[in-house]
Design a protein around this motif. Structure first.
Motif, PDB file in Angstrom:
ATOM      1  N   ARG A  92       0.925  -1.379  -0.154  1.00  0.00           N
ATOM      2  CA  ARG A  92      -0.266  -0.216  -0.094  1.00  0.00           C
ATOM      3  C   ARG A  92       0.508   1.403  -0.095  1.00  0.00           C
ATOM      4  O   ARG A  92       0.747   2.770  -0.736  1.00  0.00           O
ATOM      5  CB  ARG A  92      -0.910  -0.164   1.077  1.00  0.00           C
ATOM      6  CG  ARG A  92      -2.246  -0.860   0.897  1.00  0.00           C
ATOM      7  CD  ARG A  92      -3.013  -0.719   2.180  1.00  0.00           C
ATOM      8  NE  ARG A  92      -3.992   0.677   1.735  1.00  0.00           N
ATOM      9  CZ  ARG A  92      -4.840   0.794   2.482  1.00  0.00           C
ATOM     10  NH1 ARG A  92      -5.625  -0.070   3.011  1.00  0.00           N
ATOM     11  NH2 ARG A  92      -5.631   1.815   2.293  1.00  0.00           N
ATOM     12  N   PRO A  93       1.960   1.607   0.931  1.00  0.00           N
ATOM     13  CA  PRO A  93       2.653   1.828   0.864  1.00  0.00           C
ATOM     14  C   PRO A  93       2.902   2.635  -1.138  1.00  0.00           C
ATOM     15  O   PRO A  93       3.482   4.046  -1.482  1.00  0.00           O
ATOM     16  CB  PRO A  93       3.978   1.795   2.108  1.00  0.00           C
ATOM     17  CG  PRO A  93       3.502   1.574   2.697  1.00  0.00           C
ATOM     18  CD  PRO A  93       2.566   0.423   1.876  1.00  0.00           C
ATOM     19  N   ALA A  94       3.892   1.763  -1.566  1.00  0.00           N
ATOM     20  CA  ALA A  94       3.715   2.067  -2.812  1.00  0.00           C
ATOM     21  C   ALA A  94       3.129   2.814  -3.521  1.00  0.00           C
ATOM     22  O   ALA A  94       3.345   3.678  -4.239  1.00  0.00           O
ATOM     23  CB  ALA A  94       4.489   0.803  -3.436  1.00  0.00           C
ATOM     24  N   VAL A  95       1.602   2.418  -4.018  1.00  0.00           N
ATOM     25  CA  VAL A  95       1.171   2.151  -4.437  1.00  0.00           C
ATOM     26  C   VAL A  95       0.934   4.176  -4.091  1.00  0.00           C
ATOM     27  O   VAL A  95       0.201   4.547  -5.054  1.00  0.00           O
ATOM     28  CB  VAL A  95      -1.279   1.462  -4.050  1.00  0.00           C
ATOM     29  CG1 VAL A  95      -1.199   1.958  -4.866  1.00  0.00           C
ATOM     30  CG2 VAL A  95      -0.017   0.424  -4.958  1.00  0.00           C
ATOM     31  N   SER A  96       0.440   4.714  -2.712  1.00  0.00           N
ATOM     32  CA  SER A  96      -0.248   5.544  -2.130  1.00  0.00           C
ATOM     33  C   SER A  96       0.819   6.508  -2.884  1.00  0.00           C
ATOM     34  O   SER A  96       0.775   7.696  -3.575  1.00  0.00           O
ATOM     35  CB  SER A  96       0.389   5.541  -1.219  1.00  0.00           C
ATOM     36  OG  SER A  96      -0.907   5.451  -0.427  1.00  0.00           O
ATOM     37  N   GLU A  97       2.630   6.421  -3.272  1.00  0.00           N
ATOM     38  CA  GLU A  97       3.412   7.458  -3.491  1.00  0.00           C
ATOM     39  C   GLU A  97       2.998   7.318  -4.971  1.00  0.00           C
ATOM     40  O   GLU A  97       3.071   8.597  -5.423  1.00  0.00           O
ATOM     41  CB  GLU A  97       5.223   6.201  -3.293  1.00  0.00           C
ATOM     42  CG  GLU A  97       5.652   6.915  -1.857  1.00  0.00           C
ATOM     43  CD  GLU A  97       7.125   6.043  -2.120  1.00  0.00           C
ATOM     44  OE1 GLU A  97       7.525   6.175  -2.939  1.00  0.00           O
ATOM     45  OE2 GLU A  97       6.840   5.387  -0.411  1.00  0.00           O
ATOM     46  N   HIS A  98       2.272   6.205  -5.819  1.00  0.00           N
ATOM     47  CA  HIS A  98       2.025   6.858  -7.418  1.00  0.00           C
ATOM     48  C   HIS A  98       0.536   7.682  -6.804  1.00  0.00           C
ATOM     49  O   HIS A  98       0.363   8.166  -7.789  1.00  0.00           O
ATOM     50  CB  HIS A  98       1.750   5.236  -7.966  1.00  0.00           C
ATOM     51  CG  HIS A  98       3.331   4.498  -8.328  1.00  0.00           C
ATOM     52  ND1 HIS A  98       3.999   4.952  -8.669  1.00  0.00           N
ATOM     53  CD2 HIS A  98       2.890   3.110  -7.600  1.00  0.00           C
ATOM     54  CE1 HIS A  98       5.129   3.795  -8.516  1.00  0.00           C
ATOM     55  NE2 HIS A  98       4.495   2.664  -8.205  1.00  0.00           N
ATOM     56  N   LEU A  99      -0.234   7.545  -6.061  1.00  0.00           N
ATOM     57  CA  LEU A  99      -1.177   8.310  -6.223  1.00  0.00           C
ATOM     58  C   LEU A  99      -1.095   9.567  -6.083  1.00  0.00           C
ATOM     59  O   LEU A  99      -1.406  10.485  -6.557  1.00  0.00           O
ATOM     60  CB  LEU A  99      -2.311   7.664  -4.926  1.00  0.00           C
ATOM     61  CG  LEU A  99      -2.598   6.413  -5.209  1.00  0.00           C
ATOM     62  CD1 LEU A  99      -3.776   5.993  -3.958  1.00  0.00           C
ATOM     63  CD2 LEU A  99      -3.216   6.647  -6.664  1.00  0.00           C
ATOM     64  N   GLN A 100      -0.092  10.300  -4.656  1.00  0.00           N
ATOM     65  CA  GLN A 100       0.279  11.210  -4.751  1.00  0.00           C
ATOM     66  C   GLN A 100       1.425  11.998  -5.348  1.00  0.00           C
ATOM     67  O   GLN A 100       1.152  12.628  -5.904  1.00  0.00           O
ATOM     68  CB  GLN A 100       1.677  11.027  -3.567  1.00  0.00           C
ATOM     69  CG  GLN A 100       1.819  12.585  -4.194  1.00  0.00           C
ATOM     70  CD  GLN A 100       2.325  12.763  -1.546  1.00  0.00           C
ATOM     71  OE1 GLN A 100       1.777  11.680  -0.832  1.00  0.00           O
ATOM     72  NE2 GLN A 100       2.986  13.441  -1.525  1.00  0.00           N
TER      73      GLN A 100
END
Length: 103
Positions: free
Chosen positions: A55-63
């Motif tokens: 999830r943290p990696a996906v959150s970085e992409h979303l940001q």
């Protein structure tokens, strides 16, 4: 320079520049954009579609996509949805003058 050119220059300098091509070079980000074209998605739904990413990696992409102005997040109570900003992708690539490339 005309007044319109002066105004466009001031606006362009006030907007932080993001290299949209660098953002779109990542296949995960392109997939997030493709998925969010169909309907608004929660961050959890987006994360679940990438089994090999935490999830943290996906959150970085979303940001990154939000910073580029390609996605926005809206909240309805405790529920948040990721929404594609339609037309923003094309205008990010082409620019406000409708031209690609350098002048």
């Amino acid at each position: 320079m005309s007044k319109k050119s002066d105004t466009e220059g001031m606006i362009a300098s006030a907007i932080p520049t993001v290299d949209v091509f660098s953002i779109l070079a990542n296949p995960v980000r392109r997939q997030i954009l493709a998925d969010s074209r169909k309907r608004a998605l929660s961050a959890t739904e987006i994360s679940q579609s990438f089994k090999n990413l935490k999830r943290p990696a996906v959150s970085e992409h979303l940001q990154s996509l939000r910073r580029a102005g390609l996605l926005r997040e809206e909240h309805w109570g405790a529920i948040g949805s990721i929404i594609l900003i339609r037309g923003r992708l094309l205008s990010s690539i082409i620019g406000p003058s409708g031209r690609t490339g350098r002048r």
